[in-house]
Design a protein around this motif. Structure first.
Motif, PDB file in Angstrom:
ATOM      1  N   VAL A 277       0.744  -1.072  -0.044  1.00 49.73           N
ATOM      2  CA  VAL A 277      -0.039   0.141   0.075  1.00 49.73           C
ATOM      3  C   VAL A 277       0.786   1.348   0.047  1.00 49.73           C
ATOM      4  O   VAL A 277       1.655   1.430   0.997  1.00 49.73           O
ATOM      5  N   GLN A 278       0.897   1.999  -1.003  1.00 51.57           N
ATOM      6  CA  GLN A 278       1.464   3.214  -1.218  1.00 51.57           C
ATOM      7  C   GLN A 278       0.768   4.507  -0.900  1.00 51.57           C
ATOM      8  O   GLN A 278      -0.306   4.547  -1.294  1.00 51.57           O
ATOM      9  N   LEU A 279       1.288   4.968   0.272  1.00 52.90           N
ATOM     10  CA  LEU A 279       0.539   6.349   0.795  1.00 52.90           C
ATOM     11  C   LEU A 279       0.857   7.397  -0.112  1.00 52.90           C
ATOM     12  O   LEU A 279       2.063   8.094   0.030  1.00 52.90           O
ATOM     13  N   LEU A 280       0.094   7.948  -0.847  1.00 53.50           N
ATOM     14  CA  LEU A 280       0.208   8.884  -1.955  1.00 53.50           C
ATOM     15  C   LEU A 280      -0.135  10.457  -1.610  1.00 53.50           C
ATOM     16  O   LEU A 280       0.728  11.194  -1.752  1.00 53.50           O
ATOM     17  N   ASP A 281      -1.241  10.376  -1.035  1.00 58.65           N
ATOM     18  CA  ASP A 281      -1.436  12.104  -0.435  1.00 58.65           C
ATOM     19  C   ASP A 281      -2.401  11.946   0.823  1.00 58.65           C
ATOM     20  O   ASP A 281      -3.158  10.920   0.998  1.00 58.65           O
TER      21      ASP A 281
END
Length: 316
Positions: A277-281
């Motif tokens: 899971v990439q935390l993008l914003d």
């Protein structure tokens, strides 16, 4: 890329390598510059390129009661370093025996006898040996004595002159700035793990979530994020846009810190599967709502906001 867990009896195709030496937590742009120097030098010399790092992180060994701080547990670190085109990753188990080696013993036993290093590249602020007794000046002196070269990599900074550092990445994440953290890392910060069973409340409102324990990861600011989730499909990773809550879920009396990610337009069973899971914003801080209905209404709004923000970001 070969993965070695011991320095003793290194295989012949790793001995004589150009070795990038450091902790490399985050594998950020500064770390990549160090490893890139080692890779380029190895190519020029016709030598293998290796990276040597430590597990657990020495800070975890010396200060086990500190709050979690890791940016890249070993699995992620290995994947990122493999993507930089090196031939071998040497992961030394950092324990009492290793921490007790003097700088001189570390050089002789690990770099010379163990790896037969031809050249070593490390950052300007790298310290090593018992009580951090060795610095780059001593490493150059010992290299001259033992017949290997040493390159001191200078700090790398962004356009504003801010050096790339793991400390800066941690600060941006803890203050809810994942985009700024990604600019230093050169890639989005991500949390990965096996999907576990939760309380399944999300299913009752049409928002099933993949629940991932965050273990020894650094805790970014708790709250709601626009995310992309990578689901392992055989040898490939398939990415899905989504929205996630990171925290304790105070509205439903939660106490365990976890990441709960809802994948948009996904219909499948994720239990037991490995998800990145990439935390993008960052959308908003975690908060406690007066009712479950109020939480449901907010989740609907968060999902719409996440879709809007993700539409402006490049696809992986």
């Amino acid at each position: 890329m070969k993965l070695l867990r011991h320095y003793e009896d290194a295989p012949a195709d790793v001995r004589g390598a150009v070795v990038a030496l450091g902790n490399f937590d985050g594998v950020h742009l500064g770390h990549r510059a160090v490893i890139g120097q080692a890779r380029a030098l190895a190519d020029d010399l016709g030598r293998p390129a290796a990276v040597m790092t430590f597990e657990p992180h020495p800070r975890s060994f010396f200060r086990p009661d500190d709050p979690p701080f890791r940016l890249t547990p070993l699995r992620i670190k290995t994947r990122l370093i493999a993507g930089l085109g090196v031939d071998a990753l040497v992961v030394l188990h950092f324990d009492a025996a290793l921490s007790g080696m003097t700088a001189e013993e570390f050089v002789e036993r690990v770099l010379v006898q163990g790896l037969g290093a031809h050249h070593v590249v490390a950052g300007y602020d790298f310290l090593f040996g018992h009580n951090r007794g060795g610095d780059m000046g001593l490493l150059r002196t010992l290299g001259a004595q033992h017949g290997f070269g040493v390159t001191e990599a200078r700090p790398v900074a962004n356009g504003a002159g801010e050096p790339y550092s793991s400390t800066s990445v941690r600060r941006h994440l803890q203050e809810g700035r994942p985009r700024e953290a990604a600019a230093i890392l050169g890639h989005p910060f991500e949390i990965e793990g096996r999907v576990e069973h939760g309380d399944k409340r999300g299913r009752t409102i049409g928002f099933p979530t993949a629940n991932i324990e965050i273990h020894d990861y650094l805790r970014p600011q708790f709250g709601v994020y626009a995310v992309r989730a990578g689901v392992d499909e055989g040898a490939a990773t398939v990415w899905h846009d989504g929205v996630a809550n990171l925290g304790r879920r105070p509205t439903v009396g939660g106490t365990v810190e976890r990441l709960e990610a809802h994948l948009f337009d996904f219909d499948g069973d994720l239990y037991g599967r490995h998800v990145r899971v990439q935390l993008l914003d960052f959308i908003r801080p975690e908060m406690k709502f007066e009712s479950f209905q109020a939480l449901k209404d907010q989740i609907l709004g968060d999902a719409g906001e996440a879709r809007r923000r993700l539409a402006t970001l490049p696809k992986p």
